[in-house]
Scaffold this active site. Structure first.
Site, mmCIF file in Angstrom:
data_model
loop_
_atom_site.group_PDB
_atom_site.id
_atom_site.type_symbol
_atom_site.label_atom_id
_atom_site.label_comp_id
_atom_site.label_asym_id
_atom_site.label_seq_id
_atom_site.Cartn_x
_atom_site.Cartn_y
_atom_site.Cartn_z
ATOM 1 N N SER A 52 0.828 -1.210 0.000
ATOM 2 C CA SER A 52 0.000 0.000 0.000
ATOM 3 C C SER A 52 0.863 1.261 0.000
ATOM 4 C CB SER A 52 -0.917 0.017 1.224
ATOM 5 O OG SER A 52 -1.642 -1.185 1.309
HETATM 6 N N1 SAM Z 1 -0.771 -3.947 3.770
HETATM 7 C C1 SAM Z 1 -0.037 -4.761 2.806
HETATM 8 C C2 SAM Z 1 1.412 -4.365 2.758
HETATM 9 O O1 SAM Z 1 1.824 -3.556 3.596
HETATM 10 O O2 SAM Z 1 2.131 -4.866 1.887
HETATM 11 C C3 SAM Z 1 -0.649 -4.673 1.438
HETATM 12 C C4 SAM Z 1 -1.997 -5.277 1.361
HETATM 13 S S1 SAM Z 1 -2.472 -5.625 -0.294
HETATM 14 C C5 SAM Z 1 -3.080 -4.065 -0.817
HETATM 15 C C6 SAM Z 1 -3.935 -6.594 0.047
HETATM 16 C C7 SAM Z 1 -3.597 -8.021 0.424
HETATM 17 O O3 SAM Z 1 -4.799 -8.612 0.927
HETATM 18 C C8 SAM Z 1 -3.137 -8.893 -0.730
HETATM 19 O O4 SAM Z 1 -1.902 -9.472 -0.430
HETATM 20 C C9 SAM Z 1 -4.240 -9.956 -0.845
HETATM 21 O O5 SAM Z 1 -3.770 -11.220 -1.248
HETATM 22 C C10 SAM Z 1 -4.778 -9.975 0.569
HETATM 23 N N2 SAM Z 1 -6.125 -10.510 0.756
HETATM 24 C C11 SAM Z 1 -7.230 -10.318 -0.009
HETATM 25 N N3 SAM Z 1 -8.272 -10.966 0.539
HETATM 26 C C12 SAM Z 1 -7.816 -11.566 1.687
HETATM 27 C C13 SAM Z 1 -8.420 -12.383 2.690
HETATM 28 N N4 SAM Z 1 -9.715 -12.731 2.663
HETATM 29 N N5 SAM Z 1 -7.651 -12.812 3.707
HETATM 30 C C14 SAM Z 1 -6.329 -12.491 3.772
HETATM 31 N N6 SAM Z 1 -5.705 -11.756 2.835
HETATM 32 C C15 SAM Z 1 -6.448 -11.278 1.816
#
Ligand code: SAM
Length: 208
Positions: A52
């Site tokens: 992000s």
């Molecule tokens: N905050 C993270 C970082 O600092 O790198 C970035 C988050 S990224 C925008 C969103 C993440 O949420 C992705 O890696 C995706 O695979 C994960 N994701 C989506 N749905 C999810 C779920 N139900 N449970 C866990 N992870 C999930």
């Protein structure tokens, strides 16, 4: 990056200290290290997942109002960067990621950098009931509606910060707080995240 965070209204000394201390270049792809401190999201895999934007991480972590020793849940580990910022604010962090390869690489990175984060692989739309309750929960992917299972895993006074897609202003960063047994919600403004895929989120593309 720090000047930009202050200019955009980040005020918490703990969050500013954490953002200044966590080495973002360790969380981006090798070829993106020279722009690790640009205020933008960057790719972390070939499937379109991203680390992000620093301002969004700082806004979310500030809204969590973390205190030393808080138990916190980070849904959507991705690179592990936001979990590291939460840990640098003094929280004991559990972070859950649905993509196994991302969970494994983030766990290795966070261990090597010595952050107090336990990475779990699985569907975080239902939280991590076996580790609940939590003082604070951050969701790093957009939910279609308020994820109730996550809200149920908060302690009294706990905070849940989650992007919600179906709101009157479009995708909206929302904070829910459990006050005297009741959920109070407030808008933290518009935002843009990848979708939360899971039982209390969106269906994976191609699945029926
Ligand atoms: N905050 C993270 C970082 O600092 O790198 C970035 C988050 S990224 C925008 C969103 C993440 O949420 C992705 O890696 C995706 O695979 C994960 N994701 C989506 N749905 C999810 C779920 N139900 N449970 C866990 N992870 C999930």
């Amino acid at each position: 990056m720090m000047a930009s965070l202050i200019e955009h209204g980040i005020r918490s000394p703990a969050v500013l200290h954490a953002m200044a201390g966590v080495p973002r270049e360790e969380f981006v792809l090798e070829g993106d290290r020279d722009r690790a401190y640009a205020d933008r999201a960057l790719p972390i895999d070939a499937e379109g997942q991203t680390i992000s934007q620093p301002l969004m991480v700082a806004l979310v972590v500030e809204a969590l109002e973390l205190h030393q020793g808080d138990r916190a849940l980070d849904v959507g580990t991705g690179s592990g960067y936001q979990a590291a910022v939460m840990a640098a604010c003094g929280a004991h962090v559990v972070s859950i990621e649905r993509v196994g390869s991302l969970a494994a690489s983030a766990a290795e990175r966070l261990r090597r950098l010595d952050y107090d984060v336990e990475v779990v692989e699985g569907d975080g739309s239902l939280g991590v009931p076996e580790r609940a309750p939590f003082d604070a929960i951050a969701v790093g992917a957009a939910a279609p509606r308020l994820p109730l299972e996550l809200a149920r895993q908060l302690v009294e006074g706990g905070r849940l910060v989650v992007p919600i897609t179906d709101s009157p202003i479009g995708e909206e960063l929302t904070r829910l707080r459990l006050v005297n047994g009741r959920w109070e919600t407030e808008s933290l403004g518009p935002c843009r995240f990848v979708p939360l895929i899971g039982a209390d989120g969106y269906q994976e593309a191609g699945s029926s």
